[in-house]
Design an enzyme around this catalytic site. Structure first.
Site, PDB file in Angstrom:
ATOM      1  N   GLY A 154       0.798  -1.215   0.000  1.00  0.00           N
ATOM      2  CA  GLY A 154       0.000   0.000   0.000  1.00  0.00           C
ATOM      3  C   GLY A 154       0.832   1.265   0.000  1.00  0.00           C
ATOM      4  N   CYS A 155       2.011   1.197  -0.551  1.00  0.00           N
ATOM      5  CA  CYS A 155       2.967   2.307  -0.520  1.00  0.00           C
ATOM      6  C   CYS A 155       2.969   3.036  -1.863  1.00  0.00           C
ATOM      7  CB  CYS A 155       4.357   1.731  -0.230  1.00  0.00           C
ATOM      8  SG  CYS A 155       5.711   2.916  -0.263  1.00  0.00           S
ATOM      9  N   GLY A 156       3.328   4.299  -1.836  1.00  0.00           N
ATOM     10  CA  GLY A 156       3.471   5.054  -3.074  1.00  0.00           C
ATOM     11  C   GLY A 156       4.562   4.493  -3.979  1.00  0.00           C
TER      12      GLY A 156
END
Length: 180
Positions: free
Chosen positions: A34-36
């Site tokens: 769920g990280c950029g």
């Protein structure tokens, strides 16, 4: 001491001795779904497909210590990565990379190649703010600053380079190709 002296857990909970990778060039990465920086999976998988026959292995270690960006189970994380990015490189059990519970492998990696900054630019400046807040709780045991930190390990098990998540993936690939 080399990377080959460590044992880790696969996503099923089985011990994996890293000496099984002797003679391979390794790119070891702490990841989050769920990280950029999650889109890094795409160039990582492309690199793996192109270079695995030349001796590259990418070892993926999910970690939820950065803004809770990998909250799923090992199987949920694996399903996400294979369905969304088609990843085929080995993915291990979720680990901690910072603090008292940091996996010894990542303590070794970060000790061999300590953090040297995120570079310049907007991404680097923004990430510095997030990491400063996030890593206060780990104090001097904040070995890894954010998701998608990558360590290049030579065929003898020595850590030869560290790439922060802000590093251009083309530069990472160039370093891998040069090391092969």
């Amino acid at each position: 001491m080399t990377v080959y002296d460590f044992t880790v857990k696969d996503r099923k909970g089985n011990d994996v001795k890293l000496d099984a990778y002797k003679g391979k060039l390794l790119l070891i990465v702490n990841t989050a779904t769920g990280c950029g920086f999650t889109p890094h999976y795409k160039p990582l998988e492309a690199m793996y497909k192109d270079l695995k026959d030349k001796g590259l292995e990418i070892l993926d270690f999910p970690c939820n210590q950065f803004a809770n960006q990998a909250p799923g189970s090992d199987e949920e994380i694996h399903d996400f990565c294979t369905l969304k990015f088609g990843t085929e490189f080995p993915q291990f059990a979720k680990i901690d990379v910072n603090g008292e519970t940091a996996d010894p492998l990542f303590v070794h990696l970060a000790t061999e190649k300590p953090f040297a900054g995120f570079g310049k630019g907007l991404k680097a400046a923004a990430l510095n703010k997030f990491t400063d807040l996030n890593n206060k709780t780990f104090g001097d045991k904040a070995y890894i600053k954010w998701n998608f930190t990558k360590f290049l390990v030579d065929r003898e098990g020595n850590v030869v380079a560290r790439f922060e998540p802000t590093a251009d993936m083309k530069d990472v690939r160039s370093a891998v190709e040069a090391a092969l």
